[in-house]
Design a protein around this motif. Structure first.
Motif, PDB file in Angstrom:
ATOM      1  N   TRP A 181       0.797  -1.267  -0.077  1.00 42.35           N
ATOM      2  CA  TRP A 181      -0.090   0.043  -0.101  1.00 42.35           C
ATOM      3  C   TRP A 181       0.826   1.265   0.116  1.00 42.35           C
ATOM      4  O   TRP A 181       0.288   2.460  -0.188  1.00 42.35           O
ATOM      5  CB  TRP A 181      -1.052  -0.016   1.258  1.00 42.35           C
ATOM      6  CG  TRP A 181      -0.055  -0.326   2.384  1.00 42.35           C
ATOM      7  CD1 TRP A 181      -0.079  -1.681   2.896  1.00 42.35           C
ATOM      8  CD2 TRP A 181       0.331   0.479   3.547  1.00 42.35           C
ATOM      9  NE1 TRP A 181       0.803  -1.889   4.007  1.00 42.35           N
ATOM     10  CE2 TRP A 181       0.870  -0.507   4.412  1.00 42.35           C
ATOM     11  CE3 TRP A 181       0.793   1.748   3.490  1.00 42.35           C
ATOM     12  CZ2 TRP A 181       1.685   0.093   5.291  1.00 42.35           C
ATOM     13  CZ3 TRP A 181       1.355   2.238   4.665  1.00 42.35           C
ATOM     14  CH2 TRP A 181       1.672   1.394   5.731  1.00 42.35           C
ATOM     15  N   TRP A 203      -7.913  -3.491  -1.247  1.00 40.53           N
ATOM     16  CA  TRP A 203      -8.161  -2.384  -0.145  1.00 40.53           C
ATOM     17  C   TRP A 203      -9.702  -2.032  -0.318  1.00 40.53           C
ATOM     18  O   TRP A 203     -10.273  -1.739   0.658  1.00 40.53           O
ATOM     19  CB  TRP A 203      -7.198  -0.945  -0.580  1.00 40.53           C
ATOM     20  CG  TRP A 203      -7.603  -0.208   0.463  1.00 40.53           C
ATOM     21  CD1 TRP A 203      -7.880   1.328   0.255  1.00 40.53           C
ATOM     22  CD2 TRP A 203      -7.528   0.176   1.792  1.00 40.53           C
ATOM     23  NE1 TRP A 203      -8.122   2.245   1.261  1.00 40.53           N
ATOM     24  CE2 TRP A 203      -7.899   1.288   2.143  1.00 40.53           C
ATOM     25  CE3 TRP A 203      -7.392  -0.643   2.970  1.00 40.53           C
ATOM     26  CZ2 TRP A 203      -7.705   1.746   3.727  1.00 40.53           C
ATOM     27  CZ3 TRP A 203      -7.401  -0.643   4.331  1.00 40.53           C
ATOM     28  CH2 TRP A 203      -7.733   0.890   4.630  1.00 40.53           C
ATOM     29  N   GLU A 238      -4.620  -1.687  -4.400  1.00 45.11           N
ATOM     30  CA  GLU A 238      -5.686  -0.839  -4.247  1.00 45.11           C
ATOM     31  C   GLU A 238      -7.042  -1.512  -4.484  1.00 45.11           C
ATOM     32  O   GLU A 238      -8.183  -1.310  -3.799  1.00 45.11           O
ATOM     33  CB  GLU A 238      -5.578   0.187  -5.181  1.00 45.11           C
ATOM     34  CG  GLU A 238      -4.517   1.342  -4.897  1.00 45.11           C
ATOM     35  CD  GLU A 238      -4.888   2.147  -3.657  1.00 45.11           C
ATOM     36  OE1 GLU A 238      -6.116   2.526  -3.325  1.00 45.11           O
ATOM     37  OE2 GLU A 238      -4.090   2.267  -2.917  1.00 45.11           O
ATOM     38  N   ARG A 293       1.235  -1.879  -6.170  1.00 47.74           N
ATOM     39  CA  ARG A 293       0.397  -1.294  -5.494  1.00 47.74           C
ATOM     40  C   ARG A 293      -0.938  -1.031  -6.067  1.00 47.74           C
ATOM     41  O   ARG A 293      -2.028  -1.112  -5.584  1.00 47.74           O
ATOM     42  CB  ARG A 293       1.096   0.456  -5.512  1.00 47.74           C
ATOM     43  CG  ARG A 293       0.058   1.429  -5.389  1.00 47.74           C
ATOM     44  CD  ARG A 293      -0.196   1.653  -3.687  1.00 47.74           C
ATOM     45  NE  ARG A 293      -1.237   2.972  -3.668  1.00 47.74           N
ATOM     46  CZ  ARG A 293      -0.649   3.998  -3.549  1.00 47.74           C
ATOM     47  NH1 ARG A 293       0.670   4.382  -3.625  1.00 47.74           N
ATOM     48  NH2 ARG A 293      -1.484   5.134  -3.530  1.00 47.74           N
TER      49      ARG A 293
END
Length: 324
Positions: free
Chosen positions: A128, A144, A141, A137
């Protein structure tokens, strides 16, 4: 090291070093929680949270390639967890995705409500803090967003994040990224816990962890006995943590088998009180700073995965509560 040899290896280690000679061994008559309570009276107000890997049964935790979702249904696990006494429950992202093939988040929330489980942990987010252009990353996401949606629907206490893979980044970048996570989590009514661990090159001490997590009001440090012991963080240092910056605490035990840190972490952890770690000192230090939320128990163990689920849940609860 084969399943049964994990505990045999510990016996050999203890005999050779003389460390922890009073600790209970598997099969040697572990003290039940209710018996320990009569002796000490220490855990009248203690609540336990069963983390995902502890209550998932036979799985293959990352970074071991394989199935990360549980073969046992969510309802079966939650019902049994509540029956033995757990008041919190953890979900791993891969297991959550597997469950959501058949159940909505509302249906998942109803299961927790039906069995009185009101302390929910969601995990895990890595990568993250990497640059936005990094594909790792970008994949993080997507995960997330799933965790945020689940956190709001399940009224999760916190989302666990960290750096299992040991990716490198400037600490200032990690701190900025952590603050962003907390701001987004706040909009979904949850907190973020940064799990400090020995494989993370960016956060190598409690002071560095405090520097990264200190700004957001809904974020902070997540302590795990295993990682604290492997990082050789002292009990005295634990008492210097700001209670307001402590999101969650997890208990377990272990010893140094000589295997790689990854192997030990994912296959050789032990129930609290069955290894050589200073679990009692760890608990006392965290209580000294005022921690009174549910205590997690996270044991990634070939031995525990090999037990019938009923025996694994009951043994985990009893042995952990016996430490208070």
């Amino acid at each position: 090291m084969a399943d049964g040899n994990v505990y045999t290896g510990r016996r050999t280690f203890l005999k050779a070093t003389g460390v922890g000679s009073g600790a209970a061994l598997v099969g040697s008559g572990t003290v039940r929680a209710d018996e320990r309570a009569e002796q000490t009276g220490r855990h009248d107000d203690i609540e336990l949270h069963g983390t995902y890997w502890t209550l998932a049964g036979d799985t293959n935790p990352a970074p071991i390639p394989g199935r990360e979702w549980s073969r046992f249904s969510l309802e079966e696990r939650v019902e049994l967890a509540a029956e033995v006494g757990f008041e919190g429950f953890g979900l791993w992202h891969a297991d959550l995705q597997h469950i959501m093939r058949e159940k909505s988040l509302a249906e998942i929330a109803a299961i927790f409500d039906d069995y009185g489980i009101d302390y929910i942990e969601l995990e895990f987010l890595g990568a993250w803090f990497l640059d936005e252009s990094d594909e790792r990353r970008q994949a993080a996401e997507e995960r997330w967003q799933l965790l945020l949606q689940a956190a709001e629907a399940l009224d999760a206490h916190h989302i666990k994040v960290g750096n299992i893979r040991g990716f490198e980044a400037p600490r200032s970048q990690v701190a900025t990224a952590f603050e962003r996570l907390c701001q987004e989590a706040a909009r979904h009514g949850t907190s973020v816990g940064l799990e400090i661990m020995p494989v993370d090159p960016n956060v190598t001490s409690l002071d560095e962890a405090a520097a990264v997590t200190g700004a957001p009001s809904n974020g902070g440090i997540l302590l795990d006995t295993w990682h604290i012991s492997k990082m050789e963080i002292s009990m005295e240092d634990l008492t210097q943590i700001d209670r307001d910056n402590l999101v969650h605490v997890e208990l377990n035990d272990g010893y140094n088998s000589g295997e790689s840190i990854t192997y030990q972490t994912t296959r050789q952890r032990m129930l609290p009180g069955e290894g050589t770690f200073d679990v009692s000192g760890f608990i006392d230090s965290v209580q000294e700073i005022g921690y009174d939320d549910p205590w997690g128990v996270e044991v990634l163990s070939d031995y525990l995965r090999g037990l019938p689920i009923e025996a694994a849940f009951q043994r985990t609860y009893d042995q952990t509560m016996a430490q208070f």
